[in-house]
Design a protein around this motif. Structure first.
Motif, short mmCIF file in Angstrom:
data_model
loop_
_atom_site.label_atom_id
_atom_site.label_comp_id
_atom_site.label_asym_id
_atom_site.label_seq_id
_atom_site.Cartn_x
_atom_site.Cartn_y
_atom_site.Cartn_z
N ILE A 1 0.85 -1.19 0.00
CA ILE A 1 0.00 0.00 0.00
C ILE A 1 0.89 1.25 0.00
O ILE A 1 1.86 1.31 0.75
CB ILE A 1 -0.89 0.00 1.28
N GLY A 2 0.52 2.23 -0.83
CA GLY A 2 1.27 3.50 -0.84
C GLY A 2 2.10 3.66 -2.11
O GLY A 2 2.32 2.68 -2.83
N PRO A 3 2.57 4.89 -2.37
CA PRO A 3 3.36 5.14 -3.57
C PRO A 3 4.58 4.22 -3.64
O PRO A 3 5.28 4.07 -2.64
CB PRO A 3 3.81 6.60 -3.41
N SER A 4 4.81 3.63 -4.78
CA SER A 4 5.95 2.74 -5.10
C SER A 4 5.85 1.35 -4.46
O SER A 4 6.73 0.52 -4.71
CB SER A 4 7.29 3.38 -4.71
N ALA A 5 4.82 1.08 -3.67
CA ALA A 5 4.75 -0.23 -3.00
C ALA A 5 4.44 -1.34 -4.01
O ALA A 5 3.66 -1.14 -4.94
CB ALA A 5 3.68 -0.20 -1.92
N HIS A 6 5.05 -2.50 -3.80
CA HIS A 6 4.84 -3.65 -4.67
C HIS A 6 3.90 -4.65 -4.00
O HIS A 6 3.88 -4.75 -2.77
CB HIS A 6 6.17 -4.35 -4.95
N SER A 7 3.16 -5.39 -4.82
CA SER A 7 2.27 -6.45 -4.31
C SER A 7 2.51 -7.71 -5.13
O SER A 7 2.96 -7.64 -6.27
CB SER A 7 0.80 -6.05 -4.49
N PHE A 8 2.16 -8.85 -4.54
CA PHE A 8 2.32 -10.13 -5.24
C PHE A 8 1.23 -11.07 -4.73
O PHE A 8 1.07 -11.24 -3.52
CB PHE A 8 3.71 -10.69 -4.93
N ASN A 9 0.48 -11.66 -5.67
CA ASN A 9 -0.61 -12.55 -5.22
C ASN A 9 -0.36 -14.02 -5.57
O ASN A 9 -1.28 -14.82 -5.58
CB ASN A 9 -1.96 -12.09 -5.78
N GLY A 10 0.88 -14.34 -5.91
CA GLY A 10 1.21 -15.72 -6.25
C GLY A 10 1.41 -15.88 -7.75
O GLY A 10 2.15 -16.73 -8.20
N GLN A 11 0.73 -15.04 -8.55
CA GLN A 11 0.81 -15.14 -10.01
C GLN A 11 1.23 -13.82 -10.65
O GLN A 11 1.96 -13.80 -11.62
CB GLN A 11 -0.59 -15.49 -10.59
N THR A 12 0.73 -12.73 -10.05
CA THR A 12 0.92 -11.41 -10.66
C THR A 12 1.68 -10.50 -9.71
O THR A 12 1.46 -10.52 -8.50
CB THR A 12 -0.47 -10.77 -10.94
N ARG A 13 2.61 -9.73 -10.29
CA ARG A 13 3.32 -8.73 -9.51
C ARG A 13 2.73 -7.37 -9.89
O ARG A 13 2.44 -7.11 -11.06
CB ARG A 13 4.80 -8.78 -9.90
N GLN A 14 2.56 -6.52 -8.93
CA GLN A 14 1.92 -5.22 -9.18
C GLN A 14 2.72 -4.15 -8.44
O GLN A 14 3.19 -4.40 -7.33
CB GLN A 14 0.51 -5.32 -8.61
N TRP A 15 2.91 -2.99 -9.06
CA TRP A 15 3.66 -1.94 -8.37
C TRP A 15 2.96 -0.59 -8.55
O TRP A 15 2.54 -0.24 -9.63
CB TRP A 15 5.13 -1.89 -8.81
N ASN A 16 2.84 0.11 -7.43
CA ASN A 16 2.16 1.41 -7.45
C ASN A 16 3.08 2.48 -8.01
O ASN A 16 4.32 2.39 -7.87
CB ASN A 16 1.75 1.81 -6.02
N ALA B 1 5.35 5.56 -8.41
CA ALA B 1 6.30 6.12 -7.43
C ALA B 1 6.29 7.64 -7.53
O ALA B 1 7.31 8.28 -7.83
CB ALA B 1 7.69 5.55 -7.67
N ASN B 2 5.14 8.24 -7.29
CA ASN B 2 5.01 9.70 -7.34
C ASN B 2 3.85 10.06 -6.41
O ASN B 2 2.71 9.59 -6.63
CB ASN B 2 4.72 10.12 -8.79
N ASN B 3 4.12 10.84 -5.38
CA ASN B 3 3.11 11.08 -4.35
C ASN B 3 1.85 11.77 -4.90
O ASN B 3 0.73 11.37 -4.59
CB ASN B 3 3.70 11.94 -3.23
N THR B 4 2.06 12.80 -5.72
CA THR B 4 0.90 13.55 -6.22
C THR B 4 0.07 12.68 -7.16
O THR B 4 -1.16 12.60 -7.03
CB THR B 4 1.36 14.83 -6.96
#
Ligand code: SF4
Length: 375
Positions: A260-275, A277-280
């Motif tokens: 959660i949050g700017p630039s944070a990465h997520s992974f659900n076992g199959q897909t990688r997701q990245w927010n 990286a810019n606050n505004t």
């Protein structure tokens, strides 16, 4: 099991070596905090119904969080997700933020693990890296955290510092051990592009120590921590029994996580997701429900390479049986064949069904692992 990471993208000042996403300007603080709370609710189903075993406030500098925000994050997580009763809840902090009052606040907010960005116990090194604290504050903050009741705490140290010799490094490690911390993360100084450090190295203002000096410091660190009863369980991590980081271990095990949050990465076992990286942009896009992330589906090859890369940096190594289950026996045969040369020179070892890199070669693990990739 799964975990949640919250990226707090604000810092008081920019450390010369840092290439994480953060801002030293406070003007986006309010919108980003609001957007992060919203993101937690919007992504309530990302981890399906898995129990949350760890929550990690990283950054940036999460110890800059005000009580209201910290409580809102924790309350929202508990209301939205199924959090295990014994969940590990870590907050990264800088020594100069750790007053007795703020430490008590963190305790009241259910933080049960504190990570203190100490980096060095020498003023000259801290100054060189433009850290916002001094050596005295580093020691005092650790002792204060212990007084307030933080038993589970870890500190970060950096070796391979410009001008840092073996004696300085020994003092850094011995000071940490002497402070009775149960966990330590130590990283060699890395020059990331576009950082102030890269510019200083390029201009000749700073001269980095040669590789053999860095390696000698790493070996000294391994020896001193072993003598003090720490297990070296991952390339950069050392813990007393029962104090290994649950959150980081879940990354190395391939456990799903929500970032959660700017630039944070997520992974659900199959897909990688990245927010983004810019606050505004992060808060504006999120408010407008316009995609604030990018994602990629990992194919079998990428999942295999990731498994090998993370596993071989740990003391547990990688199990050939697990590779067989996940990727098939052809992949096991190919891996053993690719590993042959390194097995012969003992840079890799195979015990029962487990392939490992011996601790003394972990510093060179990137080169060893690269030869095992599925290309
Ligand atoms: S405090 Fe941490 S995140 Fe902030 S600039 Fe320094 S190293 Fe980077």
């Amino acid at each position: 099991m799964s975990s949640i990471y919250l990226h707090i993208p604000f810092c008081k000042q920019a450390c010369h070596y840092c290439d994480f996403h953060f801002s030293t300007l406070q003007k986006t603080y309010r919108p980003v905090m609001d957007a992060m709370l919203q993101e937690l609710s919007l992504r309530a189903n990302y981890l399906e119904d898995k129990k949350i075993s760890s929550i990690y406030f990283g950054g940036g500098t999460p110890s800059l969080l005000q009580e209201k925000e910290l409580r809102s994050f924790i309350d929202t997580i508990y209301q939205t997700f199924d959090v295990a009763a014994d969940a590990e809840i870590t907050l990264e902090s800088n020594p100069d933020d750790l007053s007795a009052a703020s430490l008590k606040l963190f305790k009241r907010a259910n933080i049960n693990r504190l990570s203190i960005g100490t980096q060095s116990f020498f003023d000259a090194e801290l100054k060189l890296m433009n850290r916002s604290h001094n050596a005295e504050e580093a020691k005092a903050s650790i002792m204060r955290a212990q007084d307030v009741g933080f038993e589970n705490l870890t500190i970060d140290l950096i070796f391979g510092m410009p001008g840092g010799d073996e004696k300085t490094w020994r003092t850094n490690v011995e000071t940490a051990i002497g402070l009775q911390i149960p966990h330590l993360s130590a990283y060699s100084l890395t020059v990331e592009t576009k950082t102030a450090l890269a510019k200083m190295v390029h201009n000749g203002e700073i001269i980095l120590p040669p590789e053999d000096v860095v390696l000698a410091q790493y070996k000294l660190l391994c020896a001193l921590t072993k003598e003090a009863g720490f297990a070296h369980y991952e390339l950069s991590n050392y813990g007393k029994p029962g104090f290994e980081s649950r959150h980081n271990t879940s990354y190395w095990n391939g456990t799903p996580y929500l970032g959660i949050g700017p630039s944070a990465h997520s992974f659900n076992g199959q897909t990688r997701q990245w927010n983004i990286a810019n606050n505004t942009k992060y808060s504006t896009y999120l408010n407008a429900k316009k995609d604030w992330w990018e994602s990629e589906e990992l194919d079998e090859k990428e999942r295999f390479n990731e498994f090998v890369m993370t596993g071989l940096r740990t003391a547990k190594g990688i199990s050939l049986n697990v590779i067989d289950e996940r990727f098939g026996n052809q992949r096991v045969d190919q891996l053993v064949q690719d590993a042959q040369a390194k097995l012969e020179c003992a840079k890799l070892i195979l015990e029962d069904d487990v392939l490992k890199i011996p601790e003394k070669h972990w510093m060179l693990s990137d080169a060893i692992i690269a030869e095992l990739f599925w290309v």
